[in-house]
Design a protein around this motif. Structure first.
Motif, PDB file in Angstrom:
ATOM      1  N   ALA A 345      23.475   3.999  25.619  1.00 15.52           N
ATOM      2  CA  ALA A 345      24.712   3.303  25.265  1.00 15.52           C
ATOM      3  C   ALA A 345      24.509   1.793  25.319  1.00 15.52           C
ATOM      4  O   ALA A 345      24.987   1.056  24.442  1.00 15.52           O
ATOM      5  CB  ALA A 345      25.838   3.726  26.210  1.00 15.52           C
ATOM      6  N   ASP A 346      23.766   1.332  26.327  1.00 14.37           N
ATOM      7  CA  ASP A 346      23.472  -0.103  26.430  1.00 14.37           C
ATOM      8  C   ASP A 346      22.560  -0.560  25.286  1.00 14.37           C
ATOM      9  O   ASP A 346      22.734  -1.656  24.744  1.00 14.37           O
ATOM     10  CB  ASP A 346      22.815  -0.405  27.777  1.00 14.37           C
ATOM     11  CG  ASP A 346      23.748  -0.165  28.964  1.00 14.37           C
ATOM     12  OD1 ASP A 346      24.984  -0.193  28.755  1.00 14.37           O
ATOM     13  OD2 ASP A 346      23.241   0.051  30.076  1.00 14.37           O
ATOM     14  N   LYS A 349      24.518  -1.035  22.066  1.00 13.17           N
ATOM     15  CA  LYS A 349      25.247  -2.295  22.096  1.00 13.17           C
ATOM     16  C   LYS A 349      24.313  -3.481  21.868  1.00 13.17           C
ATOM     17  O   LYS A 349      24.663  -4.445  21.171  1.00 13.17           O
ATOM     18  CB  LYS A 349      25.963  -2.454  23.437  1.00 13.17           C
ATOM     19  CG  LYS A 349      27.099  -1.471  23.666  1.00 13.17           C
ATOM     20  CD  LYS A 349      27.708  -1.666  25.048  1.00 13.17           C
ATOM     21  CE  LYS A 349      28.798  -0.632  25.329  1.00 13.17           C
ATOM     22  NZ  LYS A 349      29.350  -0.782  26.709  1.00 13.17           N
ATOM     23  N   GLY A 352      23.102  -3.917  18.201  1.00 14.54           N
ATOM     24  CA  GLY A 352      24.160  -4.207  17.236  1.00 14.54           C
ATOM     25  C   GLY A 352      24.167  -3.241  16.083  1.00 14.54           C
ATOM     26  O   GLY A 352      23.373  -2.302  16.008  1.00 14.54           O
ATOM     27  N   SER A 353      25.069  -3.459  15.160  1.00 14.51           N
ATOM     28  CA  SER A 353      25.219  -2.555  14.019  1.00 14.51           C
ATOM     29  C   SER A 353      24.535  -3.123  12.796  1.00 14.51           C
ATOM     30  O   SER A 353      24.209  -4.297  12.735  1.00 14.51           O
ATOM     31  CB  SER A 353      26.690  -2.338  13.723  1.00 14.51           C
ATOM     32  OG  SER A 353      27.316  -3.572  13.430  1.00 14.51           O
TER      33      SER A 353
END
Length: 353
Positions: A345-346, A349, A352-353
């Motif tokens: 999960a980190d 993040k 980025g996308s």
């Protein structure tokens, strides 16, 4: 007087350029490769067969063998067919499966191999390893390095883009593999071969830092050279350590856990490398690597190659079992599913996308 240098196992010819295939006959006429012109050429029913019409006139003394696939049985069958032919060398003309079959078959009958790849999907084109499917899944078999490597950039550019992009992932993963080797040195005292590490690292960095893409001859030249250097680095070290760390353990886990759904080798290795860099705390490097992979159209998330996050967690947890005795960031952290989930999960993040 002490020996002040060491001999490095490497091809006697490395020809990487546009139009190189047109001079294949001249390369093979080198008496270090073939003094009689009697050659066994292994091809696939696909790209290799198409090129046969182009190459055959320059190889009048060659016998041609069509290879059905990339299994151990295929390689053994090929060796049996070539045995007794009194050939000077074996030529592998085609994709990675054909090259690996030809490498294994040539080693089995004691002949040198000339690798003529039609794509750049991974660094096996010049490595001392043949990767073949067997009854237990997939195995790696030690073989001699090719005696020559001929890579025609015009042929590479015509290959399916996915197969060329995959080679980018495999080359870039060297950066992560060397970081794992250095970790094993610090924690376990594992000896690092400095020359092999330098070759593999610089090969990976050259691809990672190059601004071009697969449509550029300049970039394809750098990528092809990087994959050749990666293979030679493995010969220098005597194992796959310079190019195989946690990135490849994750790749092998995908192959073993989901054999019918596994993506291309280089795609899985690139994803594994970006995540492994994050695991070791190199967050900026991980984000940069993920950005480069994305720019080339390569996956950085499991969903992008058809796996759920939960399947990725399973692969990461299983990965250390694929290479017993190898110490990487995965063995160092000894992560369980909940920890992998949180770190993933980190990672999502951070990149980025």
């Amino acid at each position: 007087m002490p020996v002040l240098t060491r001999l490095i196992p490497s091809p006697v010819v490395v020809d990487i350029r546009a139009g190189a295939l047109d001079d294949l006959g001249c390369v093979l006429a080198d008496e270090r490769i073939s003094h009689s012109g009697k050659l066994a050429v292994a091809v696939s029913g696909g790209s290799g067969a198409v090129l046969r019409e182009r190459v055959a006139p320059s190889l009048p003394g060659a016998d041609w063998f069509e290879v059905g696939g990339g299994t151990l049985d295929d390689a053994i069958k090929l060796a049996g067919a070539m045995k007794g032919g009194h050939y000077d060398a074996v030529v592998g003309l085609g994709g990675g499966k054909i090259i690996d079959c030809a490498k294994f078959a040539a080693a089995r009958i004691g002949l040198p191999l000339v690798a003529v790849p039609t794509n750049l999907a991974h660094d096996g084109l010049c490595s001392p390893v043949a990767t073949l499917d067997n009854d237990a899944g997939r195995g790696s078999y030690g073989v001699p390095n090719p005696i020559a490597v001929v890579i025609d950039l015009d042929v590479i550019r015509a290959a399916p883009a996915r197969f060329v992009r995959a080679g980018i992932g495999d080359a870039v993963s060297n950066v992560s593999a060397i970081a794992d080797w250095e970790l094993a040195n610090r924690v376990k005292g594992e000896r690092i071969d400095g020359l092999a590490a330098a070759m593999a690292r610089q090969a990976g960095e050259a691809v990672l830092r190059h601004p071009g893409g697969i449509g550029d001859n300049e970039f394809l030249q750098v990528l092809a050279e990087a994959l050749v250097l990666s293979g030679i680095a493995m010969s220098v070290s005597g194992d796959s350590r310079p190019s195989s760390g946690a990135c490849h353990e994750i790749n092998h886990a995908f192959d073993l856990l989901f054999p019918e759904r596994a993506a291309a080798h280089g795609e899985q290795c690139g994803l594994g490398a970006a995540f492994a860099m994050y695991l070791r705390g190199a967050h900026e490097e991980s984000a940069h690597m993920a950005g480069v992979l994305r720019r080339h159209g390569l996956p950085v998330l499991p969903e992008e190659i058809g796996f759920t996050p939960e399947e990725f967690f399973q692969a990461v947890e299983y990965a250390p079992q694929t290479r017993p005795g190898r110490y990487t960031i995965l063995e160092h952290l000894d992560l369980k599913t909940d920890q992998i989930k949180d770190l993933y999960a980190d990672y999502v993040k951070a990149i980025g996308s």
